[in-house]
Design an enzyme around this catalytic site. Structure first.
Site, PDB file in Angstrom:
ATOM      1  N   TYR A   1     -20.884  38.273  -3.768  1.00 11.67           N
ATOM      2  CA  TYR A   1     -22.214  38.770  -3.364  1.00 11.67           C
ATOM      3  C   TYR A   1     -22.818  39.666  -4.451  1.00 11.67           C
ATOM      4  O   TYR A   1     -23.965  39.471  -4.866  1.00 11.67           O
ATOM      5  CB  TYR A   1     -22.115  39.546  -2.039  1.00 11.67           C
ATOM      6  N   HIS A   2     -22.048  40.665  -4.911  1.00  7.41           N
ATOM      7  CA  HIS A   2     -22.587  41.572  -5.937  1.00  7.41           C
ATOM      8  C   HIS A   2     -22.916  40.808  -7.223  1.00  7.41           C
ATOM      9  O   HIS A   2     -23.877  41.131  -7.919  1.00  7.41           O
ATOM     10  CB  HIS A   2     -21.587  42.707  -6.227  1.00  7.41           C
TER      11      HIS A   2
ATOM     12  N   ASP B   1     -38.662  34.381   7.058  1.00  9.03           N
ATOM     13  CA  ASP B   1     -37.210  34.497   7.277  1.00  9.03           C
ATOM     14  C   ASP B   1     -36.693  33.141   7.753  1.00  9.03           C
ATOM     15  O   ASP B   1     -37.408  32.409   8.447  1.00  9.03           O
ATOM     16  CB  ASP B   1     -36.945  35.570   8.341  1.00  9.03           C
TER      17      ASP B   1
ATOM     18  N   SER C   1     -17.748  41.608  -6.224  1.00 10.53           N
ATOM     19  CA  SER C   1     -17.599  40.520  -5.241  1.00 10.53           C
ATOM     20  C   SER C   1     -18.581  39.427  -5.638  1.00 10.53           C
ATOM     21  O   SER C   1     -19.484  39.657  -6.457  1.00 10.53           O
ATOM     22  CB  SER C   1     -17.949  41.010  -3.822  1.00 10.53           C
TER      23      SER C   1
ATOM     24  N   ARG D   1     -29.199  35.322   9.412  1.00 10.85           N
ATOM     25  CA  ARG D   1     -28.285  36.355   9.938  1.00 10.85           C
ATOM     26  C   ARG D   1     -27.900  36.052  11.377  1.00 10.85           C
ATOM     27  O   ARG D   1     -26.773  36.297  11.799  1.00 10.85           O
ATOM     28  CB  ARG D   1     -28.957  37.735   9.894  1.00 10.85           C
TER      29      ARG D   1
ATOM     30  N   GLN E   1     -29.831  49.623  -4.481  1.00  7.69           N
ATOM     31  CA  GLN E   1     -29.584  50.437  -3.285  1.00  7.69           C
ATOM     32  C   GLN E   1     -28.096  50.675  -3.038  1.00  7.69           C
ATOM     33  O   GLN E   1     -27.265  49.812  -3.280  1.00  7.69           O
ATOM     34  CB  GLN E   1     -30.210  49.741  -2.077  1.00  7.69           C
TER      35      GLN E   1
ATOM     36  N   LYS F   1     -26.372  39.449  -7.284  1.00  7.94           N
ATOM     37  CA  LYS F   1     -27.418  40.449  -7.579  1.00  7.94           C
ATOM     38  C   LYS F   1     -27.476  40.722  -9.088  1.00  7.94           C
ATOM     39  O   LYS F   1     -28.527  41.079  -9.611  1.00  7.94           O
ATOM     40  CB  LYS F   1     -27.151  41.735  -6.809  1.00  7.94           C
TER      41      LYS F   1
ATOM     42  N   ARG G   1     -19.409  51.670  10.516  1.00  2.00           N
ATOM     43  CA  ARG G   1     -18.168  51.204  11.152  1.00  2.00           C
ATOM     44  C   ARG G   1     -17.352  52.390  11.668  1.00  2.00           C
ATOM     45  O   ARG G   1     -16.872  52.379  12.802  1.00  2.00           O
ATOM     46  CB  ARG G   1     -17.331  50.398  10.146  1.00  2.00           C
TER      47      ARG G   1
ATOM     48  N   LEU H   1     -19.710  53.511   6.780  1.00  2.00           N
ATOM     49  CA  LEU H   1     -19.969  54.685   7.615  1.00  2.00           C
ATOM     50  C   LEU H   1     -20.358  54.280   9.045  1.00  2.00           C
ATOM     51  O   LEU H   1     -19.853  54.861  10.019  1.00  2.00           O
ATOM     52  CB  LEU H   1     -21.061  55.556   6.958  1.00  2.00           C
TER      53      LEU H   1
HETATM   54  N1  USQ Z   1     -14.338  50.277   3.421  1.00  2.00           N
HETATM   55  C1  USQ Z   1     -13.322  50.898   4.115  1.00  2.00           C
HETATM   56  N2  USQ Z   1     -13.190  50.652   5.433  1.00  2.00           N
HETATM   57  C2  USQ Z   1     -14.025  49.803   6.115  1.00  2.00           C
HETATM   58  C3  USQ Z   1     -15.085  49.187   5.417  1.00  2.00           C
HETATM   59  C4  USQ Z   1     -15.208  49.437   4.060  1.00  2.00           C
HETATM   60  O1  USQ Z   1     -12.544  51.676   3.544  1.00  2.00           O
HETATM   61  O2  USQ Z   1     -13.838  49.630   7.317  1.00  2.00           O
HETATM   62  C5  USQ Z   1     -14.515  50.543   1.984  1.00  2.00           C
HETATM   63  C6  USQ Z   1     -14.557  49.284   1.126  1.00  2.00           C
HETATM   64  O3  USQ Z   1     -13.265  48.872   0.761  1.00  2.00           O
HETATM   65  C7  USQ Z   1     -15.409  49.757  -0.040  1.00  2.00           C
HETATM   66  C8  USQ Z   1     -16.371  50.751   0.591  1.00  2.00           C
HETATM   67  O4  USQ Z   1     -15.784  51.151   1.821  1.00  2.00           O
HETATM   68  O5  USQ Z   1     -14.640  50.433  -0.968  1.00  2.00           O
HETATM   69  C9  USQ Z   1     -17.771  50.230   0.864  1.00  2.00           C
HETATM   70  O6  USQ Z   1     -17.702  49.087   1.669  1.00  2.00           O
HETATM   71  P1  USQ Z   1     -18.986  48.605   2.511  1.00  2.00           P
HETATM   72  O7  USQ Z   1     -18.598  47.385   3.290  1.00  2.00           O
HETATM   73  O8  USQ Z   1     -19.557  49.748   3.253  1.00  2.00           O
HETATM   74  O9  USQ Z   1     -20.056  48.269   1.339  1.00  2.00           O
HETATM   75  P2  USQ Z   1     -20.194  47.054   0.328  1.00  2.00           P
HETATM   76  O10 USQ Z   1     -19.256  45.960   0.599  1.00  2.00           O
HETATM   77  O11 USQ Z   1     -20.173  47.623  -1.048  1.00  2.00           O
HETATM   78  O12 USQ Z   1     -21.653  46.480   0.612  1.00  2.00           O
HETATM   79  C10 USQ Z   1     -22.699  47.233   1.229  1.00  2.00           C
HETATM   80  C11 USQ Z   1     -23.774  46.269   1.697  1.00  2.00           C
HETATM   81  C12 USQ Z   1     -24.379  45.560   0.493  1.00  2.00           C
HETATM   82  C13 USQ Z   1     -24.900  46.593  -0.486  1.00  2.00           C
HETATM   83  C14 USQ Z   1     -23.797  47.552  -0.890  1.00  2.00           C
HETATM   84  C15 USQ Z   1     -24.309  48.704  -1.721  1.00  2.00           C
HETATM   85  O13 USQ Z   1     -23.234  45.309   2.612  1.00  2.00           O
HETATM   86  O14 USQ Z   1     -25.428  44.705   0.920  1.00  2.00           O
HETATM   87  O15 USQ Z   1     -25.395  45.952  -1.639  1.00  2.00           O
HETATM   88  O16 USQ Z   1     -23.233  48.143   0.298  1.00  2.00           O
HETATM   89  S1  USQ Z   1     -23.108  49.271  -2.874  1.00  2.00           S
HETATM   90  O17 USQ Z   1     -21.835  49.471  -2.185  1.00  2.00           O
HETATM   91  O18 USQ Z   1     -23.565  50.522  -3.411  1.00  2.00           O
HETATM   92  O19 USQ Z   1     -22.939  48.246  -3.875  1.00  2.00           O
END
Ligand code: USQ
Length: 406
Positions: free
Chosen positions: A189-190, A31, A187, A35, A216, A193, A249, A247
């Site tokens: 970030y995405h 690592d 994004s 972070r 994931q 990947k 959060r 969640l």
């Molecule tokens: N969202 C809210 N309120 C908040 C935070 C987020 O409504 O306070 C919404 C966002 O706008 C989004 C959704 O919740 O529509 C998910 O947001 P997130 O921050 O929980 O997840 P995301 O940005 O997609 O990223 C997280 C991880 C990332 C992983 C991804 C899986 O940080 O590393 O790859 O989840 S996935 O979402 O299935 O692509």
């Protein structure tokens, strides 16, 4: 097995390292501690108090008699050091978590976009390149994301990585082809990947590397049986506007009486998985490697799907919290359905931990216990996806809610 966990100091990497060590594997964490540096940059800290990696591994040894070794290597920058380490240690398997994983952080500024692309793409490529160069047939298990698919629903379930399509041939017939499901990142970030996926395809095809990619969903929860063994083994828990996931959060917001921050209508449907299942999936994938010459093995690592507003309402019912519907800092579909196939892990024996099992309450307890460590001003999510969206997002100094200023 001798296992290298790249990014083993992070949110999923740490409990995975403990889980594998507890099962008798020889675990080496590699690592760059990025972070921890990013926490300093953002002026935030994990909700749970986290010790140094050296102290964590010392406690693990004290409690279990097992050793986890730590090596400070930056995969993206220290290519020669990484290569020398692999040549010397020759692990049987490598788990690759060593990437910048927050979508909002990746969208903060042009500098953060560059950092995320440089770090993630170089880390993955350096690793693949080094494996070939030192002739190491280690099974590489990478933590990818459900976000490579985009979340759009076309009235069909998202398959596990591959899609069979018909291509019209020159003679007017149809040839069947198996392709990677079309990448549709939301994004920077995405997007990294998605780029990783192509790197994996090439190195599996060209050099016969054995690779598993785990797509994931959003991880929730914080504890695993191993992180519970001692207070100093506790996992990190992010609640801030960049690294906190939705969640977790909502749970900390409920614990401190902060209105739940739903972006837009909350009609976004996402895939979820509990941290315990995440760790278990990595173990299942390790035990089921592809053969040399086989295509990249792809799993959808998720157990349930939920709409953001349903989660907010669930947490509000459990805790009496208020829900705030806020301007969305992201450019994403306001509403989407999501159906995901995940049979492969179920067939390998995954027994999903569901939201209904009372585990939410357990996380609320963690949130309440450490609520005194929360900096309310760090809760709003203020990284805007575009220059047009930025003016609509404002940080409220009271830390109560975001306002639309347009
Ligand atoms: N969202 C809210 N309120 C908040 C935070 C987020 O409504 O306070 C919404 C966002 O706008 C989004 C959704 O919740 O529509 C998910 O947001 P997130 O921050 O929980 O997840 P995301 O940005 O997609 O990223 C997280 C991880 C990332 C992983 C991804 C899986 O940080 O590393 O790859 O989840 S996935 O979402 O299935 O692509």
């Amino acid at each position: 097995m001798k296992i290298a966990v790249m990014g083993g100091d992070g949110f999923v990497g740490w409990p995975t390292s403990l889980h594998l060590s507890a099962r008798g594997h020889e675990v080496h964490i590699i690592d760059n501690l990025s972070r921890r540096w990013i926490d300093t940059e953002l002026g935030v800290q994990s909700l749970t108090p986290m010790d140094s990696i050296q102290e964590r591994t010392r406690i693990w040894h004290q409690e279990t008699g097992r050793r986890i070794r730590f090596h400070l290597i930056d995969l993206a920058r220290d290519y020669e050091v990484l290569k020398a380490w692999l040549a010397k240690e020759r692990p049987d398997a490598i788990i690759h978590f060593a990437e910048q994983r927050a979508a909002p952080y990746s969208m903060k500024s042009d500098r953060h976009k560059n950092y995320t692309v440089n770090n993630n793409v170089n880390a993955t490529h350096n690793l693949l390149n080094a494996l070939v160069e030192v002739d190491l047939d280690a099974h590489l298990v990478h933590l990818g994301t459900m976000g490579v698919y985009g979340y759009s629903s076309v009235g069909a379930a998202i398959p596990e990585g591959y899609l069979t399509v018909g291509v019209e041939t020159l003679s007017g017939g149809t040839a069947s082809q198996e392709i990677l499901y079309p990448a549709n990142p939301g994004s920077v970030y995405h997007m990294t990947k998605c780029l990783d996926q192509l790197l994996f395809q090439f190195y599996a095809k060209n050099d016969g590397l054995r690779i598993t990619d785990l797509h994931q969903g959003i991880v929730w929860g914080t504890h695993t049986p191993e992180t519970r063994l001692h207070p100093q083994l506790i996992n990190r828990f992010d609640y801030d506007g960049d690294y906190g996931t939705v969640l977790n959060r909502f749970l900390i917001q409920a614990a401190i009486g902060y209105p739940l921050t739903v972006h837009g209508t909350g009609g976004q449907t996402r895939a979820f998985i509990h941290i315990q299942d995440s760790v278990r999936c990595v173990e299942l994938a390790l035990n089921s490697p592809p053969k040399r010459g086989e295509r990249v093995k792809i799993f959808n690592q998720m157990t349930e799907t939920h709409r953001v507003r349903d989660l907010a309402e669930l947490v509000a019912r459990m805790t009496g919290a208020e829900v705030a519907y806020l301007p969305n800092p992201r450019k994403e579909a306001a509403e989407n359905d999501l159906v995901v196939r995940n049979e492969q892990f179920l067939e390998l024996g995954l027994n999903p931990t569901t939201l209904e099992e009372g585990l939410l309450a357990e996380v609320v307890d963690v949130a309440r216990k450490y609520a005194y460590r929360v900096d309310r001003s760090r809760i709003p999510s203020v990284s805007a996806w575009t220059k047009d969206i930025a003016p609509t997002i404002e940080r409220d100094p009271e830390g109560k809610r975001l306002k639309s200023v347009s």
